[in-house]
Design a protein around this motif. Structure first.
Motif, short mmCIF file in Angstrom:
data_model
loop_
_atom_site.label_atom_id
_atom_site.label_comp_id
_atom_site.label_asym_id
_atom_site.label_seq_id
_atom_site.Cartn_x
_atom_site.Cartn_y
_atom_site.Cartn_z
N ASP A 101 -8.74 -41.61 42.53
CA ASP A 101 -8.14 -41.15 43.79
C ASP A 101 -7.67 -42.33 44.64
O ASP A 101 -6.56 -42.31 45.19
CB ASP A 101 -9.18 -40.32 44.55
CG ASP A 101 -8.57 -39.62 45.76
OD1 ASP A 101 -7.54 -38.95 45.59
OD2 ASP A 101 -9.12 -39.77 46.87
N LEU A 102 -8.50 -43.37 44.74
CA LEU A 102 -8.15 -44.56 45.52
C LEU A 102 -6.89 -45.24 44.97
O LEU A 102 -5.96 -45.55 45.72
CB LEU A 102 -9.33 -45.55 45.51
CG LEU A 102 -9.09 -46.91 46.17
CD1 LEU A 102 -8.89 -46.77 47.67
CD2 LEU A 102 -10.23 -47.87 45.88
N LEU A 103 -6.84 -45.45 43.66
CA LEU A 103 -5.69 -46.13 43.06
C LEU A 103 -4.41 -45.30 43.25
O LEU A 103 -3.34 -45.85 43.54
CB LEU A 103 -5.92 -46.40 41.57
CG LEU A 103 -7.05 -47.39 41.24
CD1 LEU A 103 -7.17 -47.55 39.72
CD2 LEU A 103 -6.83 -48.74 41.90
N ARG A 104 -4.54 -43.99 43.10
CA ARG A 104 -3.37 -43.11 43.25
C ARG A 104 -2.84 -43.17 44.69
O ARG A 104 -1.63 -43.28 44.92
CB ARG A 104 -3.75 -41.68 42.85
CG ARG A 104 -2.56 -40.75 42.67
CD ARG A 104 -2.92 -39.48 41.94
NE ARG A 104 -4.12 -38.84 42.47
CZ ARG A 104 -5.28 -38.72 41.79
NH1 ARG A 104 -5.38 -39.16 40.56
NH2 ARG A 104 -6.32 -38.14 42.34
N LYS A 105 -3.75 -43.10 45.65
CA LYS A 105 -3.34 -43.12 47.06
C LYS A 105 -2.71 -44.47 47.43
O LYS A 105 -1.72 -44.52 48.17
CB LYS A 105 -4.53 -42.81 47.96
CG LYS A 105 -4.84 -41.31 47.99
CD LYS A 105 -6.00 -40.99 48.89
CE LYS A 105 -6.19 -39.47 48.99
NZ LYS A 105 -7.52 -39.11 49.49
N LEU A 106 -3.30 -45.55 46.95
CA LEU A 106 -2.75 -46.88 47.26
C LEU A 106 -1.37 -47.04 46.62
O LEU A 106 -0.46 -47.64 47.21
CB LEU A 106 -3.70 -47.98 46.76
CG LEU A 106 -5.00 -48.14 47.53
CD1 LEU A 106 -5.91 -49.16 46.85
CD2 LEU A 106 -4.76 -48.56 48.99
N GLN A 107 -1.22 -46.50 45.42
CA GLN A 107 0.07 -46.59 44.72
C GLN A 107 1.18 -45.90 45.51
O GLN A 107 2.33 -46.34 45.51
CB GLN A 107 -0.06 -45.97 43.33
CG GLN A 107 1.20 -46.14 42.48
CD GLN A 107 1.08 -45.41 41.15
OE1 GLN A 107 0.33 -44.44 41.01
NE2 GLN A 107 1.82 -45.88 40.14
N ASN A 108 0.82 -44.83 46.22
CA ASN A 108 1.81 -44.04 46.96
C ASN A 108 1.87 -44.39 48.45
O ASN A 108 2.57 -43.73 49.21
CB ASN A 108 1.51 -42.54 46.80
CG ASN A 108 1.67 -42.09 45.36
OD1 ASN A 108 2.61 -42.51 44.68
ND2 ASN A 108 0.76 -41.27 44.88
N ALA A 109 1.11 -45.41 48.87
CA ALA A 109 1.07 -45.78 50.29
C ALA A 109 2.44 -46.27 50.76
O ALA A 109 3.19 -46.87 49.99
CB ALA A 109 0.03 -46.87 50.52
N ARG A 110 2.75 -45.97 52.02
CA ARG A 110 3.98 -46.46 52.65
C ARG A 110 3.62 -47.03 54.01
O ARG A 110 3.01 -46.32 54.79
CB ARG A 110 5.02 -45.33 52.79
CG ARG A 110 5.56 -44.83 51.47
CD ARG A 110 6.47 -45.89 50.81
NE ARG A 110 6.92 -45.48 49.48
CZ ARG A 110 6.28 -45.77 48.35
NH1 ARG A 110 5.17 -46.47 48.38
NH2 ARG A 110 6.76 -45.37 47.18
N PRO A 111 3.97 -48.27 54.36
CA PRO A 111 4.69 -49.21 53.50
C PRO A 111 3.88 -49.58 52.26
O PRO A 111 2.67 -49.38 52.23
CB PRO A 111 4.92 -50.42 54.42
CG PRO A 111 3.90 -50.30 55.50
CD PRO A 111 3.62 -48.85 55.68
N VAL A 113 1.73 -50.96 49.29
CA VAL A 113 0.56 -51.83 49.10
C VAL A 113 0.62 -52.37 47.67
O VAL A 113 0.63 -51.60 46.71
CB VAL A 113 -0.76 -51.05 49.34
CG1 VAL A 113 -1.96 -51.92 48.98
CG2 VAL A 113 -0.87 -50.61 50.80
N HIS A 114 0.68 -53.68 47.54
CA HIS A 114 0.72 -54.31 46.22
C HIS A 114 -0.68 -54.32 45.62
O HIS A 114 -1.67 -54.42 46.34
CB HIS A 114 1.25 -55.74 46.33
CG HIS A 114 2.65 -55.80 46.89
ND1 HIS A 114 3.77 -55.69 46.10
CD2 HIS A 114 3.10 -55.94 48.17
CE1 HIS A 114 4.86 -55.78 46.86
NE2 HIS A 114 4.47 -55.92 48.12
N MET A 115 -0.75 -54.23 44.28
CA MET A 115 -2.06 -54.19 43.63
C MET A 115 -2.11 -55.15 42.45
O MET A 115 -1.16 -55.26 41.68
CB MET A 115 -2.39 -52.78 43.18
CG MET A 115 -2.64 -51.83 44.33
SD MET A 115 -3.43 -50.30 43.79
CE MET A 115 -2.03 -49.38 43.19
N ALA A 116 -3.27 -55.83 42.30
CA ALA A 116 -3.48 -56.72 41.16
C ALA A 116 -4.94 -56.62 40.73
O ALA A 116 -5.80 -56.12 41.48
CB ALA A 116 -3.14 -58.16 41.54
#
Length: 284
Positions: A101-111, A113-116
């Motif tokens: 859930d966390l990864l999905r929400k961060l992936q769709n965040a606006r503006p 959010v970059h992830m590594a």
């Protein structure tokens, strides 16, 4: 970074550890280690020792483990048995609560959010552990996955040193320069490091980043009463003699400094289900 701070900028990047944070692989490590210990009439691995192994690169963790375990078999025999058992155990890893859930929400965040990812695990083991979770891990671009044997991380400069997190941030900024040059580069204080281990929290703090610590209950029990020290990165996981052994880093911003008690840069969560986006000015 030392003083208490509340006026943080919005978070623009999230950098994740993997083992024990996104997936339950720490349980696999423990089960495999205890199997070998029992086969050699040695006691199970206590949290006091496991806490020191977590998050560290293989060679450093191995040195600490073998000094404690004093196994009656050769190092080569240990490695062979360990590799054999891990290859099987790692195939059964699953995501921990709240992760998908966390990864999905961060992936769709606006503006955006970059992830590594920044894991001390070597690339081959990372592939085995995450093999059944390809879709979940697809939120991370391949060049933004930094493993313990990654050439971009200076040799011997693993957690609790900050280099792996600074390299992960470099991969994010390289991506920004390549794909959206009009966007400004991400600064360390615009990053959250997500960690379950104590050396990992220290690495994040030394990188000048904010930290979310999500420890295993067994680890938390080991650090009872010292939680604030952990969040500040002040448990002394990184010893000065390790600097001598590992040499200095060539990475910009390294080695960095730990924080202060209650300085506002880090928080502890029981599980990632508790993550509060608004605290970090992330809109999902």
């Amino acid at each position: 970074m030392g003083s208490s701070k509340t006026d943080f900028p919005p978070i623009r990047a999230c950098i994740f550890d993997v083992d024990g944070l996104l997936i339950d692989s720490e349980d696999a490590y423990t089960a495999v280690t205890n199997t070998i210990l029992r086969e050699n009439n040695r006691p199970d691995l206590p949290w006091k020792i496991k806490a020191q192994l977590q998050g560290r690169p293989g060679p450093e963790a191995g040195r600490i483990f073998h000094e404690w375990a004093k196994l009656p078999i050769s190092y080569e025999k240990f490695v062979a048995r360990n590799t054999e058992l891990q290859a099987e155990a790692f195939r059964h890893c699953k995501p921990l609560p709240g992760v998908e859930d966390l990864l999905r929400k961060l992936q769709n965040a606006r503006p955006k959010v970059h992830m590594a990812l920044a894991t001390s695990s070597i690339g081959k083991n990372f592939e085995i552990k995450t093999g059944s979770m390809k879709e979940m891990f697809s939120v991370f671009a391949e060049d933004q996955i930094v493993t313990g044997d990654d050439d971009r991380v200076p040799k011997g400069r693993g957690k609790p040193l900050p280099d792996i997190y600074l390299v992960a941030l470099q991969t994010i900024n390289e991506h920004i320069r390549r794909t959206s040059p009009e966007e400004s580069e991400v600064q360390p204080e615009e990053c959250i490091v997500f960690e379950d281990s104590v050396p990992g929290v220290e690495a994040g703090r030394r990188a000048g980043m904010r930290v979310v610590w999500c420890p295993n209950p067994g680890l938390l029990n080991e650090y009872q009463g010292r939680e604030k020290e952990v969040l500040a990165g002040k448990t002394g996981e990184h010893k000065e003699e390790e600097i001598e052994r590992h040499g200095t880093s060539t990475i910009k911003g390294s080695p960095g400094h730990v924080g202060e008690i209650d300085d506002g840069w880090a928080e502890m969560l029981q599980t990632l289900e508790e993550f509060r986006y608004e605290r970090y000015k992330i809109e999902v």
